[in-house]
Design an enzyme around this catalytic site. Structure first.
Site, mmCIF file in Angstrom:
data_model
loop_
_atom_site.group_PDB
_atom_site.id
_atom_site.type_symbol
_atom_site.label_atom_id
_atom_site.label_comp_id
_atom_site.label_asym_id
_atom_site.label_seq_id
_atom_site.Cartn_x
_atom_site.Cartn_y
_atom_site.Cartn_z
ATOM 1 N N SER A 1 1.056 -1.080 0.005
ATOM 2 C CA SER A 1 -0.264 0.209 -0.029
ATOM 3 C C SER A 1 0.703 1.520 -0.073
ATOM 4 C CB SER A 1 -0.594 0.416 1.550
ATOM 5 O OG SER A 1 -0.469 -0.076 2.204
ATOM 6 N N LYS A 2 0.383 2.252 -0.692
ATOM 7 C CA LYS A 2 1.074 3.287 -0.771
ATOM 8 C C LYS A 2 1.295 4.031 0.582
ATOM 9 C CE LYS A 2 -2.949 6.459 -1.326
ATOM 10 N NZ LYS A 2 -3.937 7.022 -2.922
ATOM 11 N N ARG A 3 0.322 3.891 2.045
ATOM 12 C CA ARG A 3 0.948 4.327 2.952
ATOM 13 C C ARG A 3 2.255 4.448 3.409
ATOM 14 N NH1 ARG A 3 -1.847 7.124 2.929
ATOM 15 N NH2 ARG A 3 -3.968 7.100 2.952
ATOM 16 N N LYS A 4 2.931 2.411 2.851
ATOM 17 C CA LYS A 4 4.085 2.029 3.679
ATOM 18 C C LYS A 4 5.200 2.051 2.970
ATOM 19 C CE LYS A 4 1.715 0.266 7.126
ATOM 20 N NZ LYS A 4 0.648 -1.332 7.412
ATOM 21 N N ARG B 1 6.203 10.916 3.438
ATOM 22 C CA ARG B 1 6.345 9.624 3.740
ATOM 23 C C ARG B 1 7.755 9.522 4.655
ATOM 24 N NH1 ARG B 1 3.518 7.727 -0.983
ATOM 25 N NH2 ARG B 1 1.157 8.546 -1.360
#
Ligand code: GLU
Length: 502
Positions: free
Chosen positions: A267-270, A488
């Site tokens: 996922s783009k969060r990680k 991020r």
């Protein structure tokens, strides 16, 4: 009901990827593209690219071209598709809506689908009841029981309707489940109690993914559906659809999902997941292709190309050596450290002149420099000052020290929480000045952060410094994928630091 897939050995092999143009092209699309391409090349088959753009709420107009460009950048080519044409077109689902409607009519006529006149409010009420009773959300088949007269009355009254798949009722012995074969996992069975009466045609007349996907795979004579594991739970619906039409069922290969290092779904969060990010951050296409080829196995474990480095191989070597049945279904980790190592290997093997050209074109590309120069002309007095204010455009790592990012009157906690909100707003924003400015200002007003604090924090994160060329213009030149990644990484670094102090 049980079924095994009909062996399809006679038909010439045809495979496809079917990306949806909903945003930046995803590394998962490249992974599926690579595997489908290898499969087709190994078997003298054809590889089709189909655009699945029937979900108009998630449609992003620039996305389709970005998908083509980034897959081409990786060196992946397809034999048929919207851009190259082919005998089974059109290859864009939005241009095939009439075909889906005609096919839905076939199912209505043979009783394997039915019109559903339930309104969104009625469906919501049902959903709430089910939720309260801790039941899985499921359409309870109300309209399945309408008499022909009731249907005619509703139609005459012009009531909008969807068309649903009539999943054979569970509990009745012969039809209580659907079994299909997955080429990597063997036989998989789904009880019909767990399969919803899927909407096939929405009330706006557009098909859902399920109907369009099956109709197209059939009409495009796809023999092998090679796609990500997340579609396994949709496959019983697809199998029921093939049967409802009386069509031959293709072979299904569900490829392992790429995972973050903590094993959650990528996922783009990680992890950066946009191919644009990898292109703009100085990765070589050969390294990415090689890295994707390592995911999930398929290549002999100790395979080494001509330069003797184990796990380093080219697309041609994959076509020659890849074994699909050796793919491991346990989730492969998309490990950036490994990708970086591989990329370094490829960089070192470049001839010095090619390395120079790669730096010249990819770090200091003409268009990029031109856009940066346009921001600098009014701001410097000697040309060599250019580097002082623009180094952040060319660096990978710009982490600002706390005295740069932390506003005087704010705590680290509230500042990092606000930076997280900025990230969420920017993720959702179209990357233009007209969109970015009001979106950020609105957030500032909501959270009572002054414009100055708001932009200073963002400036610090993006540029690493308290002074820079105009921030939003800089971010537009720097690009969405890299700007978001920088945010991020900043948040990640602060989190790590805070944890190490505990
Ligand atoms: N449109 C689907 C996607 O975006 C295609 C899935 C499939 O290959 O069936 O991934």
């Amino acid at each position: 009901m049980t079924s095994t897939n009909t062996e399809n050995t006679e038909a010439p092999i045809r495979v496809r990827i079917a990306p949806s143009p909903t945003g930046d092209p995803h590394v998962g699309t490249a992974y599926m593209g690579l595997l489908n391409l290898i499969y087709a090349r190994q078997r003298n088959g054809k590889f089709v690219l189909r655009i699945e753009d029937t979900d108009r709420t998630r449609f992003v107009p620039t996305s389709e071209q970005m998908i083509f460009d980034s897959l081409h950048w990786l060196g992946l080519t397809w034999d048929e598709g919207p851009d190259v044409g082919g005998p089974f077109g059109p290859y864009r689902q939005s241009e095939r809506t009439e075909i889906y409607r005609q096919h839905a009519d076939i199912l209505l006529a043979n009783g394997t689908a039915y019109r559903c006149f339930c309104t969104p409010d009625e469906l919501e009420a049902v959903r709430k009841q089910q939720l309260a009773a801790k039941l899985p959300p499921r359409y309870p088949g109300i309209c399945r029981r309408l008499t022909p007269d009731q249907i005619a009355t509703n139609e005459a009254a012009g009531k909008p309707y969807t068309i649903r798949l009539a999943v054979p009722p569970h509990g009745s012995d012969l039809t209580s489940s659907t079994t299909f074969r997955d080429e990597l996992r063997g036989s998989i069975t789904f009880e019909h109690g767990n399969v919803d009466d899927q909407v096939l045609i929405k009330s706006d007349g557009f098909p859902t993914y399920h109907l369009a996907n099956v109709v197209d795979d059939h009409l495009m004579q796809i023999t092998d559906v090679i796609r990500a594991e997340e579609w396994i739970s949709s496959t019983p619906k697809h199998v029921l659809l093939y049967k409802a039409f009386g069509w031959q069922i293709p072979r299904f290969w569900h490829m392992p999902l790429l995972r973050n290092i903590d094993k959650s779904k990528i996922s783009k969060r990680k992890n950066p997941v946009s191919l644009i990010y990898y292109r703009d951050s100085g990765y070589l296409p050969e390294a990415i292709i090689n890295f994707l080829g390592l995911m999930g196995g398929g290549m002999p474990a100790d395979f080494a190309g001509p330069d003797g480095v184990i796990e380093k191989f080219t697309l041609d070597e994959m076509v020659a050596n890849f074994v699909f049945t050796d793919i491991r279904v346990g989730g492969p980790v998309f490990d950036l450290a490994k990708l970086k190592w591989l990329n370094g290997e490829y960089l070192r093997k470049l001839a010095p002149e090619d390395f120079f050209l790669a730096v010249r074109n990819r770090v200091f590309g003409d268009d990029y420099l031109r856009n940066i120069a346009a921001l600098m002309q009014t701001r410097i007095e000697t040309l060599t000052q250019f580097g002082d204010l623009t180094s952040f455009f060319f660096s990978d790592n710009v982490l600002p020290p706390a005295d740069v990012w932390l506003p005087k009157k704010r705590t680290p906690e509230e500042t990092l929480a606000f930076a997280q909100e900025q990230l969420a707003v920017l993720e959702a924003a179209d990357w233009t000045h007209e969109n970015l400015e009001p979106a950020l200002k609105k957030l500032g007003e909501e959270k009572q952060w002054s414009v100055k604090e708001n932009f200073m924090l963002l400036r610090a994160i993006i540029t690493g410094s308290a002074t820079s060329p105009p921030l939003l213009e800089s971010m537009i030149v720097f690009g969405k994928a890299r700007s978001l990644d920088r945010m991020r990484r900043f948040l990640e670094a602060q989190k790590k630091q805070a944890n190490s102090k505990k």
